[in-house]
Design a protein around this motif. Structure first.
Motif, PDB file in Angstrom:
ATOM      1  N   ILE A   1     -12.773  51.455  61.165  1.00  0.00           N
ATOM      2  CA  ILE A   1     -12.739  52.656  62.011  1.00  0.00           C
ATOM      3  C   ILE A   1     -14.152  53.241  62.126  1.00  0.00           C
ATOM      4  O   ILE A   1     -14.828  53.479  61.126  1.00  0.00           O
ATOM      5  CB  ILE A   1     -11.790  53.714  61.425  1.00  0.00           C
ATOM      6  CG1 ILE A   1     -10.371  53.156  61.322  1.00  0.00           C
ATOM      7  CG2 ILE A   1     -11.806  54.989  62.275  1.00  0.00           C
ATOM      8  CD1 ILE A   1      -9.752  52.789  62.635  1.00  0.00           C
TER       9      ILE A   1
ATOM     10  N   ASP B   1     -14.076  55.734  67.183  1.00  0.00           N
ATOM     11  CA  ASP B   1     -12.628  55.605  67.001  1.00  0.00           C
ATOM     12  C   ASP B   1     -12.000  56.955  66.669  1.00  0.00           C
ATOM     13  O   ASP B   1     -10.962  57.336  67.235  1.00  0.00           O
ATOM     14  CB  ASP B   1     -12.315  54.635  65.863  1.00  0.00           C
ATOM     15  CG  ASP B   1     -12.308  53.189  66.298  1.00  0.00           C
ATOM     16  OD1 ASP B   1     -11.365  52.780  66.980  1.00  0.00           O
ATOM     17  OD2 ASP B   1     -13.251  52.451  65.943  1.00  0.00           O
TER      18      ASP B   1
ATOM     19  N   GLY C   1      -9.321  58.890  68.945  1.00  0.00           N
ATOM     20  CA  GLY C   1      -8.021  59.208  68.360  1.00  0.00           C
ATOM     21  C   GLY C   1      -7.682  60.674  68.510  1.00  0.00           C
ATOM     22  O   GLY C   1      -6.535  61.037  68.821  1.00  0.00           O
TER      23      GLY C   1
ATOM     24  N   ARG D   1     -16.317  46.346  73.327  1.00  0.00           N
ATOM     25  CA  ARG D   1     -15.121  46.893  72.669  1.00  0.00           C
ATOM     26  C   ARG D   1     -14.245  47.730  73.604  1.00  0.00           C
ATOM     27  O   ARG D   1     -13.185  48.205  73.200  1.00  0.00           O
ATOM     28  CB  ARG D   1     -15.535  47.767  71.482  1.00  0.00           C
ATOM     29  CG  ARG D   1     -16.323  47.012  70.427  1.00  0.00           C
ATOM     30  CD  ARG D   1     -16.534  47.851  69.198  1.00  0.00           C
ATOM     31  NE  ARG D   1     -17.523  47.273  68.304  1.00  0.00           N
ATOM     32  CZ  ARG D   1     -17.695  47.605  67.046  1.00  0.00           C
ATOM     33  NH1 ARG D   1     -16.912  48.537  66.498  1.00  0.00           N
ATOM     34  NH2 ARG D   1     -18.631  47.039  66.303  1.00  0.00           N
TER      35      ARG D   1
ATOM     36  N   ALA E   1     -10.469  46.747  74.062  1.00  0.00           N
ATOM     37  CA  ALA E   1      -9.717  46.912  72.809  1.00  0.00           C
ATOM     38  C   ALA E   1      -9.497  48.389  72.495  1.00  0.00           C
ATOM     39  O   ALA E   1      -8.412  48.788  72.041  1.00  0.00           O
ATOM     40  CB  ALA E   1     -10.465  46.239  71.660  1.00  0.00           C
ATOM     41  N   LEU E   2     -10.499  49.224  72.748  1.00  0.00           N
ATOM     42  CA  LEU E   2     -10.360  50.667  72.508  1.00  0.00           C
ATOM     43  C   LEU E   2      -9.349  51.289  73.469  1.00  0.00           C
ATOM     44  O   LEU E   2      -8.551  52.143  73.074  1.00  0.00           O
ATOM     45  CB  LEU E   2     -11.715  51.355  72.640  1.00  0.00           C
ATOM     46  CG  LEU E   2     -12.731  51.063  71.532  1.00  0.00           C
ATOM     47  CD1 LEU E   2     -14.115  51.589  71.908  1.00  0.00           C
ATOM     48  CD2 LEU E   2     -12.282  51.681  70.206  1.00  0.00           C
ATOM     49  N   GLU E   3      -9.374  50.854  74.718  1.00  0.00           N
ATOM     50  CA  GLU E   3      -8.392  51.352  75.691  1.00  0.00           C
ATOM     51  C   GLU E   3      -6.973  51.025  75.243  1.00  0.00           C
ATOM     52  O   GLU E   3      -6.074  51.876  75.300  1.00  0.00           O
ATOM     53  CB  GLU E   3      -8.674  50.748  77.074  1.00  0.00           C
ATOM     54  CG  GLU E   3      -9.905  51.316  77.750  1.00  0.00           C
ATOM     55  CD  GLU E   3     -10.166  50.698  79.111  1.00  0.00           C
ATOM     56  OE1 GLU E   3     -10.596  51.422  80.019  1.00  0.00           O
ATOM     57  OE2 GLU E   3      -9.953  49.466  79.253  1.00  0.00           O
ATOM     58  N   ALA E   4      -6.775  49.795  74.798  1.00  0.00           N
ATOM     59  CA  ALA E   4      -5.442  49.369  74.361  1.00  0.00           C
ATOM     60  C   ALA E   4      -5.015  50.111  73.101  1.00  0.00           C
ATOM     61  O   ALA E   4      -3.850  50.525  72.971  1.00  0.00           O
ATOM     62  CB  ALA E   4      -5.436  47.862  74.117  1.00  0.00           C
ATOM     63  N   LYS E   5      -5.938  50.311  72.176  1.00  0.00           N
ATOM     64  CA  LYS E   5      -5.603  50.932  70.894  1.00  0.00           C
ATOM     65  C   LYS E   5      -5.206  52.392  71.047  1.00  0.00           C
ATOM     66  O   LYS E   5      -4.272  52.862  70.390  1.00  0.00           O
ATOM     67  CB  LYS E   5      -6.798  50.816  69.950  1.00  0.00           C
ATOM     68  CG  LYS E   5      -6.542  51.359  68.551  1.00  0.00           C
ATOM     69  CD  LYS E   5      -7.728  51.082  67.647  1.00  0.00           C
ATOM     70  CE  LYS E   5      -7.447  51.550  66.217  1.00  0.00           C
ATOM     71  NZ  LYS E   5      -8.583  51.255  65.304  1.00  0.00           N
ATOM     72  N   TYR E   6      -5.908  53.120  71.937  1.00  0.00           N
ATOM     73  CA  TYR E   6      -5.683  54.569  72.028  1.00  0.00           C
ATOM     74  C   TYR E   6      -4.963  55.000  73.306  1.00  0.00           C
ATOM     75  O   TYR E   6      -4.714  56.190  73.487  1.00  0.00           O
ATOM     76  CB  TYR E   6      -7.025  55.307  71.896  1.00  0.00           C
ATOM     77  CG  TYR E   6      -7.644  55.070  70.540  1.00  0.00           C
ATOM     78  CD1 TYR E   6      -7.119  55.671  69.399  1.00  0.00           C
ATOM     79  CD2 TYR E   6      -8.716  54.194  70.380  1.00  0.00           C
ATOM     80  CE1 TYR E   6      -7.654  55.428  68.147  1.00  0.00           C
ATOM     81  CE2 TYR E   6      -9.261  53.946  69.123  1.00  0.00           C
ATOM     82  CZ  TYR E   6      -8.719  54.566  68.018  1.00  0.00           C
ATOM     83  OH  TYR E   6      -9.242  54.322  66.771  1.00  0.00           O
TER      84      TYR E   6
END
Length: 245
Positions: free
Chosen positions: A32, A36, A40, A64, A67-72
């Motif tokens: 993290i 991140d 979040g 990144r 991946a950041l779009e998908a994660k948050y």
């Protein structure tokens, strides 16, 4: 409303991490990163879009992005600062001037803080304020902090590092709510600021606004754990507190 992150800085005092990464991508809790944590927070308060000002080692953020779009669950727009390694962040925030027109919560890319800060700023809206600074009125201040003199009725009177700590109301922690109605005036003040001296901070742009008679409000964040990460000591503190959020 959207989020806005200033993540163009090099963070040379955090080498060797920043030999290959911008400061915002330095890890603070396992994998993290500072970025991140901020994303979040933005997701938790219901934002769906975030603009990120990138510059130094921007390729790492581009890599990144998906991946950041998908994660948050956020749509990220990356805005290039072409002078990130030459000029200070008054210019960097000016690069995001179009994003500000949407109403934004601005967060510095090196501030580790809990989501209570964003919630405090949102709760302070609604009485005609155009810009609200998150202010730590609890912390013991020293020379390095971005100090603020503020009045409950008149708002921010002075914001600078170059102040006797005993004079300050508190420290600006690097998070601001900016209503879209302030976008044009802020952009003009920032332009005036970096044209005067490209080494100036965006907080000097805030001071320019105050000097013009613009009221900047503030919201005390209470006794919370947060840190601006400039060096390895700060990073150690950030890692201590990030896992507590």
């Amino acid at each position: 409303m959207i989020g806005l992150v200033l993540a163009a800085g090099a963070g040379r005092r955090l080498r060797p991490y920043t030999d290959t990464l911008p400061k915002a991508l330095v890890p603070v809790d396992g994998d993290i990163t500072i970025l991140d944590l901020t994303l979040g927070n933005f997701a938790e308060i219901g934002l769906t879009e975030v603009a990120i000002i990138v510059g130094y080692k921007k390729e790492a953020v581009y890599e990144r992005k998906a991946a950041l779009e998908a994660k948050y669950g956020l749509k990220l727009t990356l805005i290039d600062n072409d002078k990130a390694e030459e000029w200070n962040n008054a210019y960097s925030l000016w690069c995001g001037r179009d994003a500000v027109k949407h109403d934004v919560i601005l967060a510095n890319g090196d501030t580790v803080h809990p989501v209570s800060v964003e919630k405090t700023l949102l709760a302070a809206r609604g009485n005609g304020q155009k810009i609200i600074l998150a202010l730590d009125t609890v912390k013991q201040l020293a020379d390095e902090e971005m100090k603020v003199v503020a009045d409950a009725d008149k708002g921010v009177q002075k914001i600078t590092k170059l102040m006797d700590p005993s004079e300050a109301t508190g420290e600006y922690i690097g998070v601001t709510l900016i209503e879209g109605s302030a976008a044009d005036e802020l952009a003009d003040a920032l332009k005036t600021t970096f044209e005067r001296d490209p080494d100036l901070y965006y907080e000097d742009g805030y001071q320019e606004l105050v000097n013009r008679g613009f009221k900047i409000d503030f919201a005390p964040i209470g006794d919370i754990k947060w840190v601006e990460i400039d060096n390895h000591d700060d990073l150690a503190k950030g890692r201590e507190i990030a896992c507590q959020y």
